[in-house]
Design a protein around this motif. Structure first.
Motif, PDB file in Angstrom:
ATOM      1  N   ILE A 213       0.871  -1.172   0.000  1.00  0.00           N
ATOM      2  CA  ILE A 213       0.000   0.000   0.000  1.00  0.00           C
ATOM      3  C   ILE A 213       0.909   1.223   0.000  1.00  0.00           C
ATOM      4  CG2 ILE A 213      -1.726   1.313   1.308  1.00  0.00           C
ATOM      5  CD1 ILE A 213      -2.619  -1.415   2.492  1.00  0.00           C
ATOM      6  N   GLY A 214       0.730   2.114  -0.942  1.00  0.00           N
ATOM      7  CA  GLY A 214       1.593   3.286  -1.052  1.00  0.00           C
ATOM      8  C   GLY A 214       1.028   4.476  -0.304  1.00  0.00           C
ATOM      9  N   ALA A 215       1.908   5.209   0.367  1.00  0.00           N
ATOM     10  CA  ALA A 215       1.478   6.363   1.160  1.00  0.00           C
ATOM     11  C   ALA A 215       2.554   7.442   1.120  1.00  0.00           C
ATOM     12  CB  ALA A 215       1.217   5.946   2.610  1.00  0.00           C
ATOM     13  N   GLY A 216       2.100   8.676   1.328  1.00  0.00           N
ATOM     14  CA  GLY A 216       3.048   9.771   1.429  1.00  0.00           C
ATOM     15  C   GLY A 216       2.931  10.769   0.297  1.00  0.00           C
ATOM     16  N   GLY A 217       2.248  11.889   0.552  1.00  0.00           N
ATOM     17  CA  GLY A 217       2.147  12.961  -0.430  1.00  0.00           C
ATOM     18  C   GLY A 217       1.090  12.749  -1.491  1.00  0.00           C
ATOM     19  N   ILE A 218       0.217  11.758  -1.336  1.00  0.00           N
ATOM     20  CA  ILE A 218      -0.818  11.487  -2.333  1.00  0.00           C
ATOM     21  C   ILE A 218      -1.978  12.442  -2.115  1.00  0.00           C
ATOM     22  CG2 ILE A 218      -2.467   9.774  -3.184  1.00  0.00           C
ATOM     23  CD1 ILE A 218      -0.464   7.626  -2.251  1.00  0.00           C
ATOM     24  N   ALA A 219      -2.237  13.302  -3.102  1.00  0.00           N
ATOM     25  CA  ALA A 219      -3.250  14.339  -2.917  1.00  0.00           C
ATOM     26  C   ALA A 219      -4.137  14.556  -4.128  1.00  0.00           C
ATOM     27  CB  ALA A 219      -2.582  15.668  -2.544  1.00  0.00           C
ATOM     28  N   THR A 220      -3.834  13.891  -5.257  1.00  0.00           N
ATOM     29  CA  THR A 220      -4.605  14.087  -6.484  1.00  0.00           C
ATOM     30  C   THR A 220      -4.898  12.734  -7.128  1.00  0.00           C
ATOM     31  OG1 THR A 220      -2.684  14.210  -7.957  1.00  0.00           O
ATOM     32  CG2 THR A 220      -3.391  16.277  -6.895  1.00  0.00           C
ATOM     33  N   ALA A 221      -5.831  12.752  -8.079  1.00  0.00           N
ATOM     34  CA  ALA A 221      -6.136  11.533  -8.824  1.00  0.00           C
ATOM     35  C   ALA A 221      -4.918  11.036  -9.582  1.00  0.00           C
ATOM     36  CB  ALA A 221      -7.299  11.795  -9.779  1.00  0.00           C
ATOM     37  N   ALA A 222      -4.111  11.963 -10.092  1.00  0.00           N
ATOM     38  CA  ALA A 222      -2.898  11.560 -10.801  1.00  0.00           C
ATOM     39  C   ALA A 222      -1.915  10.870  -9.861  1.00  0.00           C
ATOM     40  CB  ALA A 222      -2.239  12.779 -11.441  1.00  0.00           C
ATOM     41  N   ASP A 223      -1.810  11.338  -8.612  1.00  0.00           N
ATOM     42  CA  ASP A 223      -0.941  10.686  -7.627  1.00  0.00           C
ATOM     43  C   ASP A 223      -1.398   9.258  -7.368  1.00  0.00           C
ATOM     44  OD1 ASP A 223       0.477  13.071  -7.286  1.00  0.00           O
ATOM     45  OD2 ASP A 223      -0.740  13.691  -5.562  1.00  0.00           O
ATOM     46  N   VAL A 224      -2.708   9.079  -7.237  1.00  0.00           N
ATOM     47  CA  VAL A 224      -3.253   7.748  -6.991  1.00  0.00           C
ATOM     48  C   VAL A 224      -2.919   6.816  -8.153  1.00  0.00           C
ATOM     49  CG1 VAL A 224      -5.379   6.408  -6.716  1.00  0.00           C
ATOM     50  CG2 VAL A 224      -5.110   8.578  -5.508  1.00  0.00           C
ATOM     51  N   ALA A 225      -3.173   7.268  -9.354  1.00  0.00           N
ATOM     52  CA  ALA A 225      -2.931   6.435 -10.529  1.00  0.00           C
ATOM     53  C   ALA A 225      -1.453   6.080 -10.657  1.00  0.00           C
ATOM     54  CB  ALA A 225      -3.425   7.156 -11.785  1.00  0.00           C
ATOM     55  N   ALA A 226      -0.568   7.036 -10.410  1.00  0.00           N
ATOM     56  CA  ALA A 226       0.867   6.781 -10.523  1.00  0.00           C
ATOM     57  C   ALA A 226       1.330   5.764  -9.488  1.00  0.00           C
ATOM     58  CB  ALA A 226       1.640   8.085 -10.364  1.00  0.00           C
ATOM     59  N   THR A 227       0.768   5.832  -8.291  1.00  0.00           N
ATOM     60  CA  THR A 227       1.155   4.900  -7.226  1.00  0.00           C
ATOM     61  C   THR A 227       0.709   3.479  -7.558  1.00  0.00           C
ATOM     62  OG1 THR A 227       0.971   6.699  -5.614  1.00  0.00           O
ATOM     63  CG2 THR A 227       1.006   4.465  -4.749  1.00  0.00           C
ATOM     64  N   LEU A 228      -0.490   3.338  -8.099  1.00  0.00           N
ATOM     65  CA  LEU A 228      -0.967   2.009  -8.492  1.00  0.00           C
ATOM     66  C   LEU A 228      -0.172   1.460  -9.675  1.00  0.00           C
ATOM     67  CD1 LEU A 228      -4.826   2.488  -8.096  1.00  0.00           C
ATOM     68  CD2 LEU A 228      -3.205   1.514  -6.455  1.00  0.00           C
ATOM     69  N   ARG A 229       0.181   2.331 -10.610  1.00  0.00           N
ATOM     70  CA  ARG A 229       1.007   1.881 -11.747  1.00  0.00           C
ATOM     71  C   ARG A 229       2.378   1.404 -11.279  1.00  0.00           C
ATOM     72  NH1 ARG A 229      -0.922   6.564 -14.386  1.00  0.00           N
ATOM     73  NH2 ARG A 229       1.084   7.583 -13.989  1.00  0.00           N
ATOM     74  N   ALA A 230       2.861   1.978 -10.188  1.00  0.00           N
ATOM     75  CA  ALA A 230       4.182   1.603  -9.667  1.00  0.00           C
ATOM     76  C   ALA A 230       4.180   0.240  -8.992  1.00  0.00           C
ATOM     77  CB  ALA A 230       4.663   2.670  -8.688  1.00  0.00           C
ATOM     78  N   GLY A 231       2.991  -0.328  -8.781  1.00  0.00           N
ATOM     79  CA  GLY A 231       2.922  -1.669  -8.227  1.00  0.00           C
ATOM     80  C   GLY A 231       2.219  -1.784  -6.898  1.00  0.00           C
ATOM     81  N   ALA A 232       1.694  -0.671  -6.369  1.00  0.00           N
ATOM     82  CA  ALA A 232       0.920  -0.755  -5.135  1.00  0.00           C
ATOM     83  C   ALA A 232      -0.456  -1.319  -5.423  1.00  0.00           C
ATOM     84  CB  ALA A 232       0.790   0.624  -4.499  1.00  0.00           C
ATOM     85  N   GLU A 233      -1.010  -2.083  -4.465  1.00  0.00           N
ATOM     86  CA  GLU A 233      -2.371  -2.594  -4.612  1.00  0.00           C
ATOM     87  C   GLU A 233      -3.404  -1.578  -4.157  1.00  0.00           C
ATOM     88  OE1 GLU A 233      -3.291  -6.482  -3.349  1.00  0.00           O
ATOM     89  OE2 GLU A 233      -1.412  -7.356  -4.050  1.00  0.00           O
ATOM     90  N   ALA A 234      -2.969  -0.597  -3.370  1.00  0.00           N
ATOM     91  CA  ALA A 234      -3.865   0.444  -2.883  1.00  0.00           C
ATOM     92  C   ALA A 234      -3.012   1.622  -2.447  1.00  0.00           C
ATOM     93  CB  ALA A 234      -4.720  -0.063  -1.716  1.00  0.00           C
ATOM     94  N   VAL A 235      -3.658   2.732  -2.201  1.00  0.00           N
ATOM     95  CA  VAL A 235      -2.976   3.903  -1.667  1.00  0.00           C
ATOM     96  C   VAL A 235      -3.600   4.263  -0.325  1.00  0.00           C
ATOM     97  CG1 VAL A 235      -2.526   4.754  -3.996  1.00  0.00           C
ATOM     98  CG2 VAL A 235      -4.486   5.644  -2.721  1.00  0.00           C
ATOM     99  N   MET A 236      -2.845   5.008   0.462  1.00  0.00           N
ATOM    100  CA  MET A 236      -3.330   5.484   1.751  1.00  0.00           C
ATOM    101  C   MET A 236      -3.126   6.988   1.802  1.00  0.00           C
ATOM    102  SD  MET A 236      -2.188   4.210   5.561  1.00  0.00           S
ATOM    103  CE  MET A 236      -3.243   2.751   5.532  1.00  0.00           C
ATOM    104  N   VAL A 237      -4.199   7.707   2.154  1.00  0.00           N
ATOM    105  CA  VAL A 237      -4.135   9.169   2.167  1.00  0.00           C
ATOM    106  C   VAL A 237      -4.501   9.685   3.554  1.00  0.00           C
ATOM    107  CG1 VAL A 237      -4.635   9.352  -0.288  1.00  0.00           C
ATOM    108  CG2 VAL A 237      -6.530   9.401   1.337  1.00  0.00           C
ATOM    109  N   GLY A 238      -3.863  10.767   3.946  1.00  0.00           N
ATOM    110  CA  GLY A 238      -4.128  11.343   5.254  1.00  0.00           C
ATOM    111  C   GLY A 238      -4.367  12.838   5.199  1.00  0.00           C
ATOM    112  N   THR A 239      -3.341  13.595   4.821  1.00  0.00           N
ATOM    113  CA  THR A 239      -3.448  15.060   4.830  1.00  0.00           C
ATOM    114  C   THR A 239      -4.635  15.560   4.032  1.00  0.00           C
ATOM    115  OG1 THR A 239      -1.049  15.284   5.114  1.00  0.00           O
ATOM    116  CG2 THR A 239      -2.238  17.195   4.263  1.00  0.00           C
TER     117      THR A 239
END
Length: 345
Positions: A213-239
């Motif tokens: 699960i990728g986390a850290g600085g994800i704030a836009t739809a493009a960030d989410v898509a890039a993280t999943l393309r990099a091989g994460a099964e999901a993303v985690m968002v906080g801020t």
């Protein structure tokens, strides 16, 4: 759908991060699940009784969820350095009439009681941050039917977590807001610069097939898509969730995230003795250079001051945790934020 998420019925690969100190309310966790994702309660800084009450509240909603726990990884503070730092910080506390702890407070955040609670009254997911729980704790949770995750910030940490037997990894990049999950918190900040996709690639090379699960600085739809393309099964968002309707963040904190008076973020140990990313303010400017490593002693030292400043709306002295994408946080329902982040999927 990710195999990691499918058995919980979570169809949206966007998770609400645990944010200790108030932001991660049961309402936020429930809202994230009802939007198709999954949320985590933050056990950090809570009594075991309060944690049990919040677990019951989320469970009553009938949604999948997780609980995040601070695993012990103390950084004992040098007593002389502590007293010197306390003398520095006292100039900010005196106008509020506060008495700060004269001696270091070293505790483990009710580690054993919280672990016992989660083993005897299991929840679907448990994640650990700050330290490794040990293979015995991981086995006990897995035997209870819980999926166990570990937050890591490097490939070496990922290897150690894999050796402990965890089911999946939360890979946190340096752009994350709040505390770094580093297992070496005495190392001076800032952390080595690395993008989240690059960090995911390093971890995947190190540990093979463990889900990420990728986390850290994800704030836009493009960030989410890039993280999943990099091989994460999901993303985690906080801020990006801090200004949502369900967030328990203070109003001064929420407002500061988009206030142009705050011109960026810094990684500092001034507030707690562990590296954490926050909006740059008077406290970070004045005290970061003189703050010694020492967690949880510095957390307990500055806690009364931070609470008083928050009540007074004094953003000069508040720990305004924020990732690098903080300008994207909006005052809207959690469901709308997650839907917006999923737009490119």
């Amino acid at each position: 759908m990710s195999a990691l998420l499918s058995h919980l019925g979570a169809g949206l690969p966007i998770l609400a991060a645990p944010m200790a100190g108030g932001p991660s309310t049961p309402d936020l966790v429930v809202a994230a699940a009802r939007a198709g994702g999954l949320g985590f309660l933050a056990a950090g800084y809570k009594s075991p009784d309060l944690l049990a009450t919040q677990i019951q509240a989320v469970r009553a909603a009938g949604v999948p969820f997780g609980v995040n726990v601070f695993a012990p990884n103390p950084v004992p503070v040098d007593p002389a350095a502590y007293r010197a730092y306390a003398a520095e910080v006292r100039r900010e506390a005196d106008p509020y009439g506060l008495t700060l702890p004269a001696d270091p407070i070293e505790d483990d955040d009710h580690w054993a009681d919280k672990l016992d609670l989660l083993v005897t009254d299991p929840v679907p997911w448990v994640s650990f941050t700050f330290g490794l729980p040990g293979s015995a704790a991981v086995t006990a949770l897995r035997d209870a039917g819980t999926t166990v995750l570990q937050t890591v910030t490097t490939a070496d940490e990922a290897r150690a977590a894999a050796d402990a037997g965890v089911d999946a990894l939360i890979v946190q990049a340096p752009a994350a807001g709040g505390h770094s999950a580093t297992l070496t918190p005495a190392t001076p900040p800032p952390p080595p610069p690395v993008t989240l996709p690059d960090l995911i690639a390093q971890v995947r090379q190190a540990v093979g097939g463990l889900p990420i699960i990728g986390a850290g600085g994800i704030a836009t739809a493009a960030d989410v898509a890039a993280t999943l393309r990099a091989g994460a099964e999901a993303v985690m968002v906080g801020t990006v969730l801090l200004r949502t309707h369900e967030s328990g963040a203070s109003e001064p904190h929420k407002n500061a995230l988009t206030d142009p008076a705050f011109d960026g973020t810094v990684v500092t140990r001034a507030f707690t003795g562990r590296p954490a990313r926050a909006l740059r303010n008077h406290f970070t400017d004045r005290y970061d250079a003189v703050a010694p490593p020492g967690y949880p002693a510095l957390h307990h030292l500055t806690s009364p001051l931070r609470k008083a400043a928050t009540a007074a709306g004094d953003t000069r002295l508040i720990h305004l945790w924020a990732g690098t994408g903080h300008r994207h946080a909006r005052p809207e329902p959690t469901s709308e934020t997650l839907t917006r982040l999923a737009a490119a999927l």
